[in-house]
Write a protein that holds these residues in place. Structure first.
Motif, PDB file in Angstrom:
ATOM      1  N   TYR A  31       4.583   0.179  -8.469  1.00 36.81           N
ATOM      2  CA  TYR A  31       3.971   1.506  -8.501  1.00 36.81           C
ATOM      3  C   TYR A  31       3.690   2.035  -9.901  1.00 36.81           C
ATOM      4  CZ  TYR A  31       5.037   1.607  -3.558  1.00 36.81           C
ATOM      5  OH  TYR A  31       5.089   1.314  -2.215  1.00 36.81           O
ATOM      6  N   HIS A  32       3.977   1.238 -10.925  1.00 35.56           N
ATOM      7  CA  HIS A  32       3.820   1.762 -12.279  1.00 35.56           C
ATOM      8  C   HIS A  32       2.384   2.198 -12.569  1.00 35.56           C
ATOM      9  CE1 HIS A  32       4.295   2.414 -16.526  1.00 35.56           C
ATOM     10  NE2 HIS A  32       3.398   1.486 -16.805  1.00 35.56           N
ATOM     11  N   GLU A  33       1.432   1.352 -12.296  1.00 36.20           N
ATOM     12  CA  GLU A  33       0.039   1.691 -12.597  1.00 36.20           C
ATOM     13  C   GLU A  33      -0.420   2.907 -11.804  1.00 36.20           C
ATOM     14  OE1 GLU A  33      -2.613  -1.565 -12.197  1.00 36.20           O
ATOM     15  OE2 GLU A  33      -1.568  -2.843 -13.650  1.00 36.20           O
ATOM     16  N   ASP A  34      -0.028   2.983 -10.530  1.00 30.89           N
ATOM     17  CA  ASP A  34      -0.434   4.103  -9.699  1.00 30.89           C
ATOM     18  C   ASP A  34       0.192   5.405 -10.172  1.00 30.89           C
ATOM     19  OD1 ASP A  34      -2.045   2.597  -7.969  1.00 30.89           O
ATOM     20  OD2 ASP A  34      -0.295   1.937  -6.833  1.00 30.89           O
ATOM     21  N   VAL A  35       1.456   5.348 -10.586  1.00 25.22           N
ATOM     22  CA  VAL A  35       2.107   6.542 -11.095  1.00 25.22           C
ATOM     23  C   VAL A  35       1.449   6.989 -12.391  1.00 25.22           C
ATOM     24  CG1 VAL A  35       4.271   7.439 -12.060  1.00 25.22           C
ATOM     25  CG2 VAL A  35       4.314   6.099  -9.949  1.00 25.22           C
ATOM     26  N   MET A  36       1.121   6.042 -13.257  1.00 24.26           N
ATOM     27  CA  MET A  36       0.432   6.386 -14.497  1.00 24.26           C
ATOM     28  C   MET A  36      -0.919   7.028 -14.214  1.00 24.26           C
ATOM     29  SD  MET A  36       2.188   5.750 -17.228  1.00 24.26           S
ATOM     30  CE  MET A  36       0.827   5.836 -18.383  1.00 24.26           C
ATOM     31  N   GLU A  37      -1.637   6.461 -13.251  1.00 22.42           N
ATOM     32  CA  GLU A  37      -2.966   6.988 -12.925  1.00 22.42           C
ATOM     33  C   GLU A  37      -2.879   8.382 -12.324  1.00 22.42           C
ATOM     34  OE1 GLU A  37      -6.788   5.883 -10.048  1.00 22.42           O
ATOM     35  OE2 GLU A  37      -5.213   4.401 -10.431  1.00 22.42           O
ATOM     36  N   GLU A  38      -1.856   8.605 -11.479  1.00 24.38           N
ATOM     37  CA  GLU A  38      -1.749   9.881 -10.773  1.00 24.38           C
ATOM     38  C   GLU A  38      -1.149  10.982 -11.631  1.00 24.38           C
ATOM     39  OE1 GLU A  38      -2.182  12.546  -7.635  1.00 24.38           O
ATOM     40  OE2 GLU A  38      -2.986  10.516  -7.932  1.00 24.38           O
ATOM     41  N   PHE A  39      -0.135  10.620 -12.455  1.00 22.81           N
ATOM     42  CA  PHE A  39       0.621  11.647 -13.176  1.00 22.81           C
ATOM     43  C   PHE A  39       0.452  11.589 -14.686  1.00 22.81           C
ATOM     44  CE2 PHE A  39       2.875  10.812  -9.201  1.00 22.81           C
ATOM     45  CZ  PHE A  39       2.912  12.089  -8.655  1.00 22.81           C
ATOM     46  N   GLY A  40      -0.154  10.527 -15.194  1.00 21.06           N
ATOM     47  CA  GLY A  40      -0.358  10.427 -16.631  1.00 21.06           C
ATOM     48  C   GLY A  40       0.836   9.884 -17.376  1.00 21.06           C
TER      49      GLY A  40
END
Length: 555
Positions: free
Chosen positions: A66-75
């Motif tokens: 989920y790292h990439e998705d969390v970065m994309e969603e929350f910065g």
């Protein structure tokens, strides 16, 4: 979400993964739909966080997935296991720094609703899906530090009277909006056991109760999904807390919690911040983790960190508001890593602990006994005649407490009451013996029916081998001591720090009216009642607790 995870979430709407049931899970999904955050990401992270605690997915796989998705969603991705090297500080733009003020927090919120909660008492009633792959870890692999303090509870459900004093005391100390019950008590039936009608019962103990604070899990799924580390486990005392100044209100922790104990403060709180005691808001790290949450943050039971940090006075260290308010003393709060603590003593021998609690209230003080027995002959009849509150049964129980006194290597933690109550009872025995009566003599033990022979007659089914066994049997005959011990959702591997004694709710458990209603004590059972005229985007309906009763609100 990134394309590589799209296939994995395509069946999210069809799979029921949450132990509180399909209705609860549907409400969680609707709740996330009413925010600006990615619903599918929140649901999938919540599901996989529970898989991690159950040992079906490793921590490393979970964070990498989920790292990439969390970065994309929350910065940014501030989850504990995520490597700082994975985060480009320039890219992230420090989301947290832009959300530290109340106005900034409000700007990112949509008006999400606080819907129906505590959707099932049938912990594990949901048909569990087979893991997608062979388990990679054993559940419960996270081991607590046995040398460190771990605050927790033992709760005796058999002796709960459903008075709701713990609920009102928690609210008085923390000022959460009514219905957002950090401490929650409910009566239930589960098909195997029934509770009486609330207007037709002989005793409040005829009801079956469940007392539900936050479980302060050693391996908390809610912490695993938090992108900002607002939800975290504090080193001191192992408390699972929310830093209100860091929380962005994404509500992913609410999805990941198997127990349904989280509340989102979507509107301005009923109590202004100026009315709050700063000493009860901030812990020793100067982080705002206690009292009611500000608008846009998540909140839940906190086990009173300002108390544990000594900010409310040294005498309140090792205590909680709910424990101190409980008339029947069924909530035992303390250090679960210390065998001498109240919760561990109580769990180790409920019959003896319950006897100590009852005797402490029933017996006169040692000083008053000494005064009343001056000049009294040293025999049992003379003693009982001289002090009205003393009878042979109570003296036998007090002597049984002395016979079974245990020496602990550890000192009892601060705030504990069982050691002092036990010592007072032993001092009562000592005061009786100032008359010259030896309660340890064979003659006295026979009069008190504390000899092995008296329990091993031909008509007795009970077999005892020594005086300690006789004393234990006396305790169990005297009190309603729970025989069963359990943890909620033990098979989820969260390692909850609340132990229960008493009847465990079965798969068909559902809430029923108790002897004391929330309205009777000026509280609300369901948060939705306070929000009906204000909330949007959340359907009003009954929520199944197993077979269709209206639930308490958890959103």
């Amino acid at each position: 979400m990134s394309s590589e995870n799209e296939d994995e979430v395509s069946g999210a709407d069809e799979e029921v993964f949450h132990p509180l049931g399909e209705a609860w899970q549907d409400d969680l999904e609707d709740m996330l739909d009413d925010t600006e955050y990615d619903t599918e990401l929140g649901m999938e992270m919540g599901k996989d966080a529970m898989r991690v605690t159950k040992g079906e997915l490793s921590e490393e796989e979970f964070h990498e997935r989920y790292h990439e998705d969390v970065m994309e969603e929350f910065g940014e991705d501030e989850r504990p296991i995520a490597s700082p090297d994975d985060v480009d500080e320039a890219e992230s733009g420090s989301l947290l720094s832009s959300l530290t003020g109340d106005e900034s927090r409000r700007e990112v919120l949509k008006k999400g609703a606080a819907g129906a909660g505590f959707a099932s008492l049938g912990w594990g009633a949901v048909d569990q899906q087979e893991p997608e792959q062979q388990a990679v870890e054993e559940p419960g692999e996270v081991e607590p530090d046995e040398d460190a303090t771990q605050w927790g509870m033992t709760i005796d459900l058999e002796n709960c009277d459903g008075c709701l004093s713990c609920v009102t005391a928690c609210n008085a100390e923390h000022n959460w909006d009514q219905g957002a019950n950090w401490m929650y008590v409910l009566a239930f039936e589960d098909g195997q056991v029934e509770s009486p009608e609330p207007d037709n019962y002989e005793s409040v103990h005829d009801f079956n109760y469940l007392v539900r604070p936050c479980q302060h899990c050693t391996d908390a799924p809610c912490e695993k999904v938090c992108p900002t580390t607002a939800r975290h486990t504090r080193d001191e005392g192992g408390l699972v807390l929310t830093d209100y100044d860091v929380c962005i209100g994404c509500r992913y922790c609410q999805v990941a919690c198997p127990y349904g104990v989280n509340y989102f403060q979507w509107d301005e709180p009923n109590v202004d911040v100026e009315e709050l005691n700063p000493d009860m808001m901030y812990d020793q790290r100067d982080r705002w983790v206690s009292s009611r949450a500000p608008r846009g943050a998540m909140s839940k039971c906190v086990f009173d960190p300002p108390r544990q940090d000594g900010q409310m006075g040294e005498e309140l260290i090792g205590t909680s508001a709910c424990e101190m308010a409980c008339p029947p003393n069924v909530i035992q709060f303390g250090d679960k890593n210390n065998p001498a603590s109240d919760p561990e003593r109580y769990k180790d021998n409920p019959a003896r602990s319950r006897t100590i609690i009852n005797l402490y209230t029933a017996l006169p003080s040692p000083d008053s006994i000494s005064s009343s027995l001056q000049g009294v002959d040293g025999n049992l009849d003379a003693v009982t005649n001289a002090v009205n509150e003393l009878n042979t049964g109570r003296i036998a129980l007090a002597q049984a407490v002395r016979l079974t006194q245990r020496e602990y290597e550890e000192e009892a933690p601060p705030g504990d009451t069982l050691p002092n109550k036990e010592q007072t009872i032993i001092e009562v025995v000592d005061a009786i013996e100032t008359t010259g009566l030896d309660l340890g003599s064979q003659e006295s033990l026979q009069q008190l029916e504390l000899t092995v022979e008296q329990f091993q007659g031909p008509s007795q089914d009970i077999q005892v081998s020594d005086r300690a066994d006789v004393a234990q049997q006396l305790f169990e005959d005297y009190v309603n001591a729970p025989q069963n011990e359990f943890e909620l959702l033990a098979d989820f591997g969260t390692n909850p720090n609340v132990d229960y004694l008493g009847h465990q709710p079965g798969p068909e458990a559902h809430q029923v009216p108790g002897p004391t209603s929330y309205e009777d004590v000026g509280m609300l059972n369901v948060r939705q009642k306070a929000l009906d005229d204000e909330t949007v985007g959340f359907r009003e309906r009954d929520v199944d607790l197993g077979v269709g009763e209206t639930s308490e609100s958890g959103h």
